[in-house]
Motif scaffolding. Sequence first.
Motif, PDB file in Angstrom:
ATOM      1  N   LEU A 106       0.817  -1.210   0.000  1.00 47.02           N
ATOM      2  CA  LEU A 106       0.000   0.000   0.000  1.00 47.02           C
ATOM      3  C   LEU A 106       0.854   1.263   0.000  1.00 47.02           C
ATOM      4  N   ALA A 107       2.171   1.102   0.128  1.00 51.14           N
ATOM      5  CA  ALA A 107       3.044   2.270   0.225  1.00 51.14           C
ATOM      6  C   ALA A 107       3.524   2.756  -1.125  1.00 51.14           C
ATOM      7  N   PHE A 108       2.696   2.616  -2.141  1.00 50.32           N
ATOM      8  CA  PHE A 108       3.013   3.129  -3.475  1.00 50.32           C
ATOM      9  C   PHE A 108       1.945   4.141  -3.852  1.00 50.32           C
ATOM     10  N   GLU A 109       2.301   5.050  -4.792  1.00 52.38           N
ATOM     11  CA  GLU A 109       1.332   6.066  -5.156  1.00 52.38           C
ATOM     12  C   GLU A 109       0.168   5.424  -5.887  1.00 52.38           C
ATOM     13  N   GLY A 110      -1.025   5.729  -5.445  1.00 49.81           N
ATOM     14  CA  GLY A 110      -2.214   5.225  -6.139  1.00 49.81           C
ATOM     15  C   GLY A 110      -2.512   3.768  -5.851  1.00 49.81           C
ATOM     16  N   ALA A 111      -1.907   3.180  -4.812  1.00 50.70           N
ATOM     17  CA  ALA A 111      -2.160   1.766  -4.532  1.00 50.70           C
ATOM     18  C   ALA A 111      -3.303   1.634  -3.545  1.00 50.70           C
ATOM     19  N   THR A 112      -4.223   0.727  -3.828  1.00 55.07           N
ATOM     20  CA  THR A 112      -5.304   0.425  -2.889  1.00 55.07           C
ATOM     21  C   THR A 112      -5.347  -1.081  -2.754  1.00 55.07           C
ATOM     22  N   LYS A 113      -6.306  -1.572  -1.923  1.00 52.11           N
ATOM     23  CA  LYS A 113      -6.351  -3.025  -1.743  1.00 52.11           C
ATOM     24  C   LYS A 113      -6.719  -3.737  -3.029  1.00 52.11           C
ATOM     25  N   ARG A 114      -7.486  -3.047  -3.885  1.00 50.25           N
ATOM     26  CA  ARG A 114      -7.884  -3.698  -5.142  1.00 50.25           C
ATOM     27  C   ARG A 114      -6.842  -3.437  -6.215  1.00 50.25           C
ATOM     28  N   ASN A 115      -6.173  -2.286  -6.148  1.00 49.33           N
ATOM     29  CA  ASN A 115      -5.265  -1.876  -7.207  1.00 49.33           C
ATOM     30  C   ASN A 115      -3.832  -2.080  -6.712  1.00 49.33           C
ATOM     31  N   ARG A 116      -3.307  -3.299  -6.915  1.00 48.71           N
ATOM     32  CA  ARG A 116      -1.974  -3.599  -6.374  1.00 48.71           C
ATOM     33  C   ARG A 116      -0.886  -3.098  -7.314  1.00 48.71           C
ATOM     34  N   PRO A 117       0.248  -2.665  -6.764  1.00 48.79           N
ATOM     35  CA  PRO A 117       1.323  -2.195  -7.651  1.00 48.79           C
ATOM     36  C   PRO A 117       1.970  -3.374  -8.371  1.00 48.79           C
ATOM     37  N   ASN A 118       2.560  -3.091  -9.531  1.00 47.53           N
ATOM     38  CA  ASN A 118       3.128  -4.147 -10.352  1.00 47.53           C
ATOM     39  C   ASN A 118       4.595  -4.330  -9.983  1.00 47.53           C
ATOM     40  N   VAL A 119       4.836  -5.081  -8.914  1.00 45.87           N
ATOM     41  CA  VAL A 119       6.221  -5.273  -8.447  1.00 45.87           C
ATOM     42  C   VAL A 119       6.510  -6.759  -8.446  1.00 45.87           C
ATOM     43  N   GLN A 120       7.596  -7.166  -9.107  1.00 46.28           N
ATOM     44  CA  GLN A 120       7.975  -8.585  -9.168  1.00 46.28           C
ATOM     45  C   GLN A 120       9.252  -8.807  -8.369  1.00 46.28           C
ATOM     46  N   VAL A 121       9.502 -10.057  -8.054  1.00 44.01           N
ATOM     47  CA  VAL A 121      10.748 -10.400  -7.360  1.00 44.01           C
ATOM     48  C   VAL A 121      11.915 -10.114  -8.294  1.00 44.01           C
ATOM     49  N   GLY A 122      12.927  -9.419  -7.789  1.00 44.06           N
ATOM     50  CA  GLY A 122      14.078  -9.062  -8.612  1.00 44.06           C
ATOM     51  C   GLY A 122      14.037  -7.641  -9.123  1.00 44.06           C
ATOM     52  N   ASP A 123      12.925  -6.930  -8.899  1.00 46.47           N
ATOM     53  CA  ASP A 123      12.830  -5.537  -9.349  1.00 46.47           C
ATOM     54  C   ASP A 123      13.649  -4.633  -8.451  1.00 46.47           C
ATOM     55  N   LEU A 124      14.069  -3.475  -9.023  1.00 43.39           N
ATOM     56  CA  LEU A 124      14.761  -2.467  -8.233  1.00 43.39           C
ATOM     57  C   LEU A 124      13.735  -1.441  -7.775  1.00 43.39           C
ATOM     58  N   VAL A 125      13.824  -1.059  -6.490  1.00 43.95           N
ATOM     59  CA  VAL A 125      12.930  -0.006  -5.996  1.00 43.95           C
ATOM     60  C   VAL A 125      13.774   1.084  -5.360  1.00 43.95           C
ATOM     61  N   TYR A 126      13.343   2.314  -5.552  1.00 46.12           N
ATOM     62  CA  TYR A 126      13.967   3.463  -4.888  1.00 46.12           C
ATOM     63  C   TYR A 126      12.990   3.882  -3.811  1.00 46.12           C
ATOM     64  N   ALA A 127      13.358   3.726  -2.549  1.00 42.06           N
ATOM     65  CA  ALA A 127      12.411   3.931  -1.452  1.00 42.06           C
ATOM     66  C   ALA A 127      13.109   4.642  -0.301  1.00 42.06           C
ATOM     67  N   GLN A 128      12.294   5.048   0.659  1.00 41.52           N
ATOM     68  CA  GLN A 128      12.801   5.810   1.792  1.00 41.52           C
ATOM     69  C   GLN A 128      12.478   5.044   3.070  1.00 41.52           C
ATOM     70  N   PHE A 129      13.386   5.116   4.060  1.00 48.40           N
ATOM     71  CA  PHE A 129      13.125   4.429   5.314  1.00 48.40           C
ATOM     72  C   PHE A 129      12.159   5.221   6.160  1.00 48.40           C
ATOM     73  N   ILE A 130      11.131   4.542   6.655  1.00 49.89           N
ATOM     74  CA  ILE A 130      10.207   5.207   7.561  1.00 49.89           C
ATOM     75  C   ILE A 130      10.468   4.741   8.989  1.00 49.89           C
TER      76      ILE A 130
END
Lengths: 239, 223
Positions: A106-130
């Motif tokens: 859910l920590a992606f822009e525009g992500a909801t429980k029905r609208n899951r982000p398209n992330v696969q194993v092995g992808d690179l993500v640029y993220a921030q520590f919370i």
Amino acid sequence: MLCCVKEKIGEAVLPGDLLAFEIQKSENKREKLICGPGLRRDGEDVFVCKSGILRHKEPNLYWIDLQQRRYVPAKGESVIGIVTAKSGDVFKVDVGGSEQASLSYLAFEGATKRNRPNVQVGDLVYAQFIIANKDMEPELVCIDSCGRANGMGVFGAGGLLFKVSLGLVRKLLSPQSEIVKDLEKIFPFEMVIGLNGRIWVKAKTTQQTLIVANILESCENMTTEQRRSIFGRVSENVL
Amino acid sequence: MMQVTQSGSFQHAAVLREFGCEHSLLSRPDGSASFVQGDTTVLAGVYGPAEVMVSKESFDRATLEVTLKPKVGMPGVAERSKEQCIRQTCEAALLTRLHPRTSITLSLQTVHDDGALLACCLNAACMALMDAGLPMHCLFCGVCCAIDQQGTIKLDPTAREEKESRAVMTFALDSTDCRVMMSSTKGSYTAAELQQCIAVCQRASESIFQFYRDSVSRRYCKA
């Protein structure tokens, strides 16, 4: 060894050195002192716990500038992670620290429980520590506090990911970085820099990508003149 | 008079053997160093804070593992006992509570053994831990001395001098107060001789700590 802090600014200090600060007792208000990485407080004293150069920023910030290769997660830092597993509602991301960080879907822009982000194993993500402290599992997010992506998220179709030391990454991310300015003049390319020592580059052709990656990896141990001469030679060969 | 050569070695008034070190010579570990004392050379590599196996993890501190490999042959009981001495010294010096549930691995390789091996391993371990940027609340150094058959104290003995002496002692001393952190002794000696050896080693450790300081300043001022 007890030493006056003003003499030691800009010099190398060792673990175990005690720093003495001049406290002005004439004024009644309390002075605040901020101890950055490498300094620790032990009761009334401030002592050095890592070897490096003591730096000072006005008015009251002191820290130790050191060359380290291992990344330790810290809150608020933006890093490049590699997705290693999808378990339930979270992704497990490898950031190069002592344990894997978790990234909620859910920590992606525009992500909801029905609208899951398209992330696969092995992808690179640029993220921030919370959340990133020594007692809890680190947590990442790909949105800022307003809910916008702000450049974070999945990336990396094509391109090359490689690892450098943390000091070089901080040099590249500083506002007036000379290395980045010199690199821009050679040829256009895209670069993502993570504070965990990972850099991703992509240029027009594979050969250019490899040239940029090799230059950045070798930049760590070069002085300014050596770097300028190497950049000059590369731009001559490319053009 | 002390002379500092290009490679960073010291000559200390014919008391300790000539010693030198090199930082960050290995590319894979997070920190590495090699320490040379006379002909004895030890190479140290540190990985950490890294992932730890659940069976070995500790909820409130980092788990430190030390491996010492001899120059030839498989590691035996002597290496295991040296590993424990080094591990206890490092755990006392490192701030392990800052990295709970992680592991710190220290690998030592004997490149050449010409006496004072445990002391050289301790020095190499301290330099490697500093190089890796692990938080420590003090530095430590290892000093070895031997008492020969006539009763004279010989500092930093070679392998032949160790064999001919009646007692060999190694002490780990800390940098803040020069107190003894660890001692490993072999042979027969009186209590008075032990105190004398500790005093001699404490005086010698000052030059080793000064050498640490100079080599760190040289490393950071060059970069």
